[in-house]
Design an enzyme around this catalytic site. Structure first.
Site, PDB file in Angstrom:
ATOM      1  CG  HIS A 249      -2.012   1.020   1.179  1.00 32.75           C
ATOM      2  ND1 HIS A 249      -1.836   2.334   1.539  1.00 32.75           N
ATOM      3  CD2 HIS A 249      -3.307   0.899   0.794  1.00 32.75           C
ATOM      4  CE1 HIS A 249      -2.985   2.981   1.390  1.00 32.75           C
ATOM      5  NE2 HIS A 249      -3.883   2.148   0.942  1.00 32.75           N
ATOM      6  CD  GLU A 304      -7.008  -3.279  -5.091  1.00 31.10           C
ATOM      7  OE1 GLU A 304      -6.048  -3.985  -5.467  1.00 31.10           O
ATOM      8  OE2 GLU A 304      -7.234  -2.146  -5.528  1.00 31.10           O
TER       9      GLU A 304
END
Length: 359
Positions: A249, A304
């Site tokens: 991320h 996600e």
């Protein structure tokens, strides 16, 4: 003045809404860790908390829930607009068009925020079932906000699936001055209205660098299929120097607290869907493989990853992901718009001219 591409590292606003510590994997909503919020509060309670800055008492939350229920219906003229859009128009474009056509009071930004938050799921479900040539399901006043969303999309009510979806929507409501939230604040800073601010945010969220669908994660899990193939597939991707989708991320340099909270909640559920079992096991094995293969290779699961697993578990079209994400993030957009209105200064950054001087 020094140029910072994309305004990276520039503090452009002060906010009481959320705090992010990417190094230590911390996310707070108004000073409270999201782990605590997702465990103890409902979607509606956290929406109220973000909008108003305090938790509602029993009477306040009941009235708030009633307002959300009252505003679920799509006005007839907006239904006609949606119906006239060609079938190939993407869901985010449908949302942008429908939201921009709404007539709100413009006299009470809190009431307008409630109306927008309430109607978002109905627009998504209405359009989705139309395109899929399924019968339209009207909002059910006996269901909570998230239960009703799932019911309108699927025609079924599964408490386990509703709980999973609610956790995801809570954890993605707010995340600082991300691109779409910045768009909303810029628009509202011109003293425009909330509909315009949310429409701006939707246009920004549509971009694949911000709200892109997690199809890569779904492809990964589809390729793995069974527990005994996890090691083989992950090692093959590492050897081929392929990206492991759902890991890493831009902000979080350790475990994404949203992914960790989702996993913690999911593994405690009874009758865990088979697809979710595969996602949890794949995460465990992949992290072990990554850390054994490259001890200094610090990749951790991001939100996600579990968003993809949730969509697959709910048997929803991956093309709905960005719209469902937006149905959560609209809470943050509205809260930021309210905050911007309270202490407004129009956004007007400078630009560095790099062209020729011809005078």
């Amino acid at each position: 003045m020094e140029y910072q591409p994309g305004l990276k590292g520039i503090v452009a606003a002060e906010s009481e809404l959320s705090f992010i510590d990417g190094i230590n994997g911390v996310l707070l909503y108004r000073g409270i860790p999201i782990e605590r919020l997702v465990e103890k509060y409902s979607f509606e309670e956290i929406v109220y908390f973000l909008l108003y800055g305090e938790f509602a008492n029993l009477a306040e939350i009941e009235k708030f829930k009633e307002k959300l229920i009252e505003n679920r219906q799509i006005p007839i003229y907006v239904q006609h607009i949606i119906d006239e859009l060609p079938p190939n128009v993407a869901m985010m474009d449908v949302l942008r068009t429908a939201i921009s056509s709404l007539e709100l009071s413009e006299t009470n930004i809190y009431e307008d925020a409630i109306k927008l938050i309430a109607i978002f799921p109905t627009i998504i479900a209405y359009r989705y079932r139309n395109i899929m040539e399924k019968s339209i399901i009207s909002p059910d006043v006996t269901h909570s906000h998230v239960e009703n969303f799932l019911y309108m999309l699927t025609g079924e009510m599964d408490q386990t699936k509703a709980k999973i979806l609610e956790a995801y929507l809570i954890l993605t409501m707010e995340h600082g001055l991300n691109a779409s939230t910045f768009s909303a604040r810029v628009t509202i800073s011109t003293e425009s209205d909330l509909v315009a601010a949310v429409t701006s945010a939707l246009g920004t969220m549509k971009g694949p660098l911000h709200g892109g669908a997690p199809t890569g994660v779904i492809d990964l899990l589809n390729e793995i299929r069974t527990f005994d193939r996890i090691n083989e597939v992950i090692m093959e991707k590492l050897m081929n120097k392929e990206r492991i989708m759902g890991f890493g991320h831009r902000v979080y340099k350790t475990i994404d607290p949203r992914a960790e909270s989702l996993k913690k909640m999911i593994v405690t559920l009874e009758n865990l869907p088979k697809w979710m079992e595969l996602a949890v096991k794949t995460e465990q094995e992949t992290l072990k493989i990554l850390h054994d293969y490259k001890p200094n290779y610090k990749l951790y699961t991001n939100v996600e990853y579990y968003a993809a697993a949730i969509l697959k578990t709910l048997d929803l079209d991956p093309n709905l992901f960005t719209a469902i994400f937006s149905s959560s993030r609209i809470v943050g957009w509205c809260a930021h718009a309210i905050e911007q209105r309270r202490n407004n200064s129009i956004f007007r950054p400078d630009v560095k001219y790099i062209g020729e001087m011809r005078y």
